[in-house]
Write a protein that holds these residues in place. Structure first.
Motif, short mmCIF file in Angstrom:
data_model
loop_
_atom_site.label_atom_id
_atom_site.label_comp_id
_atom_site.label_asym_id
_atom_site.label_seq_id
_atom_site.Cartn_x
_atom_site.Cartn_y
_atom_site.Cartn_z
N LEU A 31 -0.44 -11.80 7.33
CA LEU A 31 -0.48 -11.73 8.79
C LEU A 31 -0.07 -10.35 9.29
O LEU A 31 -0.72 -9.77 10.16
CB LEU A 31 0.43 -12.80 9.39
CG LEU A 31 -0.07 -14.23 9.33
CD1 LEU A 31 0.99 -15.19 9.87
CD2 LEU A 31 -1.37 -14.39 10.11
N ARG A 32 1.01 -9.81 8.74
CA ARG A 32 1.48 -8.49 9.18
C ARG A 32 0.45 -7.41 8.85
O ARG A 32 0.18 -6.52 9.67
CB ARG A 32 2.81 -8.13 8.50
CG ARG A 32 3.94 -9.08 8.76
CD ARG A 32 4.44 -9.03 10.20
NE ARG A 32 5.54 -9.95 10.38
CZ ARG A 32 5.41 -11.23 10.71
NH1 ARG A 32 4.20 -11.72 10.93
NH2 ARG A 32 6.46 -12.01 10.87
N GLN A 36 -1.84 -5.17 11.62
CA GLN A 36 -1.83 -3.70 11.61
C GLN A 36 -3.23 -3.13 11.42
O GLN A 36 -3.63 -2.19 12.12
CB GLN A 36 -0.91 -3.20 10.50
CG GLN A 36 -0.83 -1.68 10.43
CD GLN A 36 0.07 -1.21 9.31
OE1 GLN A 36 0.43 -1.97 8.41
NE2 GLN A 36 0.44 0.06 9.33
N LEU A 37 -3.99 -3.71 10.49
CA LEU A 37 -5.34 -3.20 10.22
C LEU A 37 -6.28 -3.46 11.39
O LEU A 37 -7.10 -2.61 11.73
CB LEU A 37 -5.89 -3.83 8.94
CG LEU A 37 -5.23 -3.37 7.64
CD1 LEU A 37 -5.80 -4.14 6.45
CD2 LEU A 37 -5.44 -1.87 7.44
N PHE A 38 -6.18 -4.63 12.01
CA PHE A 38 -7.03 -4.91 13.16
C PHE A 38 -6.75 -3.91 14.29
O PHE A 38 -7.66 -3.47 14.99
CB PHE A 38 -6.79 -6.33 13.68
CG PHE A 38 -7.31 -7.41 12.75
CD1 PHE A 38 -8.36 -7.18 11.89
CD2 PHE A 38 -6.73 -8.68 12.76
CE1 PHE A 38 -8.84 -8.16 11.04
CE2 PHE A 38 -7.20 -9.67 11.92
CZ PHE A 38 -8.26 -9.43 11.06
N ARG A 53 -4.50 -4.72 0.65
CA ARG A 53 -3.44 -3.98 1.33
C ARG A 53 -2.14 -4.80 1.39
O ARG A 53 -1.05 -4.23 1.41
CB ARG A 53 -3.87 -3.64 2.75
CG ARG A 53 -5.12 -2.78 2.85
CD ARG A 53 -4.84 -1.30 2.72
NE ARG A 53 -6.02 -0.54 3.11
CZ ARG A 53 -6.18 0.04 4.29
NH1 ARG A 53 -5.22 -0.03 5.20
NH2 ARG A 53 -7.29 0.71 4.56
N ALA A 54 -2.28 -6.12 1.44
CA ALA A 54 -1.09 -6.98 1.51
C ALA A 54 -0.47 -7.20 0.15
O ALA A 54 0.63 -7.75 0.05
CB ALA A 54 -1.46 -8.32 2.15
N VAL A 75 -2.94 -14.66 13.54
CA VAL A 75 -2.30 -13.40 13.91
C VAL A 75 -1.79 -13.48 15.35
O VAL A 75 -0.65 -13.09 15.66
CB VAL A 75 -3.28 -12.21 13.76
CG1 VAL A 75 -2.76 -10.98 14.50
CG2 VAL A 75 -3.49 -11.88 12.29
N THR A 76 -2.61 -14.00 16.24
CA THR A 76 -2.23 -14.08 17.65
C THR A 76 -1.05 -15.03 17.85
O THR A 76 -0.11 -14.73 18.59
CB THR A 76 -3.43 -14.53 18.49
OG1 THR A 76 -4.52 -13.63 18.27
CG2 THR A 76 -3.09 -14.53 19.97
#
Length: 203
Positions: A31-32, A36-38, A53-54, A75-76
């Motif tokens: 999620l983190r 960040q990527l979005f 990346r995670a 995420v939201t």
């Protein structure tokens, strides 16, 4: 023989509790990383790249979030929960200006996640339906902090919680219009300009 990916390492002694804790940590990392990527690279980032990346395997991401829309929603909701946690911390002190701190966080967060929220709207996801308790908790905290600010004379007496929430939503649009989503400094400046309008006029 190669070692298994980090998220596939079995828990010691076959402990289900450790497996559950490991799964939670992996989910939080995803999620983190996704948030960040979005925010920095857009919504086109593949799920497999988010996994890389995670530091987890692709299967972990697909198991928790079978579609991009499911990840957008998670995420939201996660961001909303973080805002609620921050609001609870602010409610624990007596600062009448805590309202402005919370609203600034909400505006900045909303601007950073504008693309994700737009994608959810396009997919006809409604956060009030998907996470009604979290959304209601955040509004309740805003209302409580607004009452405190009213009592202390720190905010205009003629502003309601509905109007405050409308201004937060308007701030997202203003920050997007200024192209300031990826600049915390510029988005914070726009938020301050809007929040200044909530302060009582000088006597």
């Amino acid at each position: 023989m190669t070692s298994p990916p980090p998220d596939h390492v079995p828990a010691a002694h076959g402990s289900h509790r450790e497996l559950r804790a490991d799964a939670r940590r992996n989910r939080e990392r995803v999620l983190r990383t996704a948030q960040q990527l979005f925010a920095t690279e857009g919504l086109g980032v593949p799920l497999d790249e988010i996994a890389r990346r995670a530091g987890v395997g692709p299967g972990t991401v697909h198991r928790h979030f079978p579609t991009k829309e499911a990840l957008y929603l998670a995420v939201t909701i996660d961001q909303l929960k973080q805002l609620v946690a921050g609001a609870e911390a602010l409610a624990g002190n007596d600062d009448p200006g805590a309202l402005f701190e919370l609203l600034a966080r909400m505006m900045t967060n909303g601007a950073e996640n504008a693309a994700v929220k737009s994608a959810l709207m396009a997919a006809e996801f409604d956060l009030r339906t998907a996470a009604p308790d979290v959304a209601a908790d955040l509004t309740r905290h805003v209302s409580d902090l607004l009452d405190r600010a009213h009592s202390a004379g720190a905010v205009r007496q003629d502003v309601s919680v509905d109007e405050v929430m409308a201004l937060v939503a308007g701030a997202f649009a203003a920050i997007r219009h200024a192209g300031a989503e990826t600049s915390r400094e510029r988005s914070a400046h726009i938020a301050r300009l809007i929040l200044d309008g909530l302060r009582p006029p000088p006597q």
